[in-house]
Write a protein that holds these residues in place. Sequence first.
Motif, PDB file in Angstrom:
ATOM      1  N   ALA A 232      31.692  56.624 -41.394  1.00  0.00           N
ATOM      2  CA  ALA A 232      30.286  56.409 -41.871  1.00  0.00           C
ATOM      3  C   ALA A 232      30.220  55.367 -42.961  1.00  0.00           C
ATOM      4  CB  ALA A 232      29.869  57.981 -42.338  1.00  0.00           C
ATOM      5  N   THR A 233      31.142  55.129 -43.771  1.00  0.00           N
ATOM      6  CA  THR A 233      31.168  54.070 -44.684  1.00  0.00           C
ATOM      7  C   THR A 233      31.406  52.684 -44.200  1.00  0.00           C
ATOM      8  OG1 THR A 233      33.339  54.986 -45.436  1.00  0.00           O
ATOM      9  CG2 THR A 233      31.381  55.826 -46.449  1.00  0.00           C
ATOM     10  N   SER A 234      31.975  52.782 -43.285  1.00  0.00           N
ATOM     11  CA  SER A 234      32.293  51.342 -42.592  1.00  0.00           C
ATOM     12  C   SER A 234      31.141  50.690 -42.414  1.00  0.00           C
ATOM     13  CB  SER A 234      33.144  51.598 -41.237  1.00  0.00           C
ATOM     14  OG  SER A 234      33.176  50.344 -40.611  1.00  0.00           O
ATOM     15  N   SER A 235      31.195  49.340 -42.911  1.00  0.00           N
ATOM     16  CA  SER A 235      30.228  48.163 -42.674  1.00  0.00           C
ATOM     17  C   SER A 235      30.048  47.570 -41.360  1.00  0.00           C
ATOM     18  CB  SER A 235      30.382  46.963 -43.772  1.00  0.00           C
ATOM     19  OG  SER A 235      31.536  46.463 -43.738  1.00  0.00           O
ATOM     20  N   SER A 236      31.087  47.701 -40.415  1.00  0.00           N
ATOM     21  CA  SER A 236      31.058  47.292 -39.150  1.00  0.00           C
ATOM     22  C   SER A 236      31.161  47.944 -37.954  1.00  0.00           C
ATOM     23  CB  SER A 236      32.092  46.162 -39.056  1.00  0.00           C
ATOM     24  OG  SER A 236      33.486  46.777 -39.003  1.00  0.00           O
ATOM     25  N   PHE A 237      31.274  49.475 -38.255  1.00  0.00           N
ATOM     26  CA  PHE A 237      31.651  50.129 -36.976  1.00  0.00           C
ATOM     27  C   PHE A 237      30.241  50.382 -36.146  1.00  0.00           C
ATOM     28  CE2 PHE A 237      31.524  54.333 -34.870  1.00  0.00           C
ATOM     29  CZ  PHE A 237      32.556  54.144 -34.109  1.00  0.00           C
ATOM     30  N   ARG A 271      22.008  50.434 -33.448  1.00  0.00           N
ATOM     31  CA  ARG A 271      22.864  50.138 -35.020  1.00  0.00           C
ATOM     32  C   ARG A 271      22.291  51.288 -36.009  1.00  0.00           C
ATOM     33  NH1 ARG A 271      21.744  45.207 -38.355  1.00  0.00           N
ATOM     34  NH2 ARG A 271      20.031  46.348 -38.418  1.00  0.00           N
ATOM     35  N   ASP A 272      20.855  51.393 -35.856  1.00  0.00           N
ATOM     36  CA  ASP A 272      20.460  52.376 -36.805  1.00  0.00           C
ATOM     37  C   ASP A 272      20.676  53.779 -36.350  1.00  0.00           C
ATOM     38  OD1 ASP A 272      19.341  50.374 -38.040  1.00  0.00           O
ATOM     39  OD2 ASP A 272      17.455  50.418 -37.408  1.00  0.00           O
ATOM     40  N   TYR A 273      20.687  53.915 -34.801  1.00  0.00           N
ATOM     41  CA  TYR A 273      20.844  55.332 -34.216  1.00  0.00           C
ATOM     42  C   TYR A 273      22.700  55.829 -34.633  1.00  0.00           C
ATOM     43  CZ  TYR A 273      22.923  58.303 -30.495  1.00  0.00           C
ATOM     44  OH  TYR A 273      23.510  59.297 -29.937  1.00  0.00           O
ATOM     45  N   VAL A 274      23.328  55.092 -34.500  1.00  0.00           N
ATOM     46  CA  VAL A 274      24.715  55.108 -34.738  1.00  0.00           C
ATOM     47  C   VAL A 274      24.834  55.451 -36.235  1.00  0.00           C
ATOM     48  CG1 VAL A 274      27.274  54.317 -34.763  1.00  0.00           C
ATOM     49  CG2 VAL A 274      25.619  53.531 -32.733  1.00  0.00           C
ATOM     50  N   TYR A 275      24.180  54.707 -37.254  1.00  0.00           N
ATOM     51  CA  TYR A 275      24.334  54.820 -38.503  1.00  0.00           C
ATOM     52  C   TYR A 275      23.930  56.401 -39.068  1.00  0.00           C
ATOM     53  CZ  TYR A 275      23.530  54.397 -43.458  1.00  0.00           C
ATOM     54  OH  TYR A 275      23.302  54.553 -44.913  1.00  0.00           O
ATOM     55  N   ARG A 276      22.820  56.661 -38.251  1.00  0.00           N
ATOM     56  CA  ARG A 276      22.049  57.977 -38.592  1.00  0.00           C
ATOM     57  C   ARG A 276      23.207  59.336 -38.234  1.00  0.00           C
ATOM     58  NH1 ARG A 276      17.477  55.911 -36.487  1.00  0.00           N
ATOM     59  NH2 ARG A 276      17.648  57.084 -34.828  1.00  0.00           N
ATOM     60  N   GLN A 277      23.553  58.892 -36.899  1.00  0.00           N
ATOM     61  CA  GLN A 277      24.287  60.036 -36.256  1.00  0.00           C
ATOM     62  C   GLN A 277      25.739  60.207 -37.067  1.00  0.00           C
ATOM     63  OE1 GLN A 277      23.774  62.253 -33.918  1.00  0.00           O
ATOM     64  NE2 GLN A 277      21.578  61.246 -33.726  1.00  0.00           N
TER      65      GLN A 277
END
Length: 496
Positions: A232-237, A271-277
């Motif tokens: 979750a804190t990764s800037s590139s995942f 990208r936003d979806y992955v970030y939210r999940q």
Amino acid sequence: MAVVLEEPLKELLLAINLGLSRDHRLAGWHILTILYHDSATGGVPITLGYLAQKYNSDYLDRDEKPLKDDVLKRILEVLSEQAKLIEVSPRKVRVQMKSGGYHTQQSYVYKITSSGIEYLSVMHKVIDADNTVAANITRINEYCHLVEKLATPDLNVVNTQLYNDFQNMVSAYNDVMKGMHKLDDDLSELANDLAFNHGGKAAEHLQAMLKEKAVPAFTQLLSQGPRLQALATSSSFSERVAHSQQGDDDLDTAHAVGDRAKMLLRFNKARDYVYRQLHRLAASFDPSASAIDNSLDTVYLLFQTILKAIRLLSQEYDHVQSQSVDIKALTGEIDQLMMHYQTINVPAPIPQHLPQDRFSDDAGDLLAASSIGPVIYVATNHTQAKLTAADNPVIADVVASQTNSQAGLEEFKRLVMQDETHGVVNHDLELKTIQARDELARLYGATGYNYYTSFALFGRPLKRVVALPSGEIKLHCIDESYQVTLPSGFEFWFEK
């Protein structure tokens, strides 16, 4: 618990009626069904006229008036602008004229979105939730394996495998959490029943659920918390997963024709979806108070339920212990009494006495005392009789029983005792006292036990009793027409 809703979810909830139509409450659902089903057939563009004709011919309920175009437009606006379940785009379409020919005109064409397709499938899951949501934890191993796989530093973004693994991980997490919530409800219900009923079977069932399911599942889930926090804190995942969605084996039309604008828009949404999940999953393992209050699937609420169940199990154990009898201590007390039973004086029981001066259906019912009425006593003259020694009752001679007991002991020593502590019964015996005969018959019963404190003879504790292969032994007492037959002889030793 105050859960913060995201903006897309708020808009969907505002449009939950799917059309906000008073006379056509299911029109939105039917329109989504038409778009989902007929979009795959192709050939005919789905315009406003097509939707109105299809709805009025196939989906009208009983006593429902045909759907007008202006009502249909308002429903489509809600579905497209608020719920974001359909898309509207202007396009040139071919329209058949009454003469049979075709002409081309500009018209709005409607298409169901991915959100609309997911909405249809989710509604069916809601209907079947009683069968699909079960308190099982079978996907935990799959979830843990996928988290470990996604946490590796070298991830291939050439194809869509990374994106598919992420989707499978989210799906497995959702199934696991649904099972955890179901298990949480089951544990709460069972713990509540245990708190009021003190059921032994309920306690065993609860303990089995804790040991076999709840605690191992909680431990296994908790071990994946640090990996999820790191993702979750990764800037590139999130960007790598979004790139993987548009890999070489992606079948999206924008990727096929090289539409960079749509691909960029799709990349940002993914990208936003992955970030939210990721943040939703990571919040489930965050021990802070704010995260627990704002997360729907926090594992620490389940942990509280497990602690409560363990505490109730401890209380149930204490309750059972306080209500149980120490059998070992009670047996020791009984054995001590049996060794000295001849010297125990048991007083005669006091006879029960209940007043019978008033009539009542149930003399023990104290609630009826006020309706029975007062007691009326009549004074009578009572003459006290003077008693003399001649009025004393005849007292039984207790010396005779003591004499018989002493005679039985003497005969017992003379017939079977070899020395002060060792005795043998290996042949038929002719006895004069009943006490000696009864003690020998009772002593034979000790051959079937490994402890002999209950078989003390004449106040002397036994050390050991062993049966002998001597065949049947007959014990006969004079002046009696019957005899006692023992299966075999025996040998015994007293404590020194």
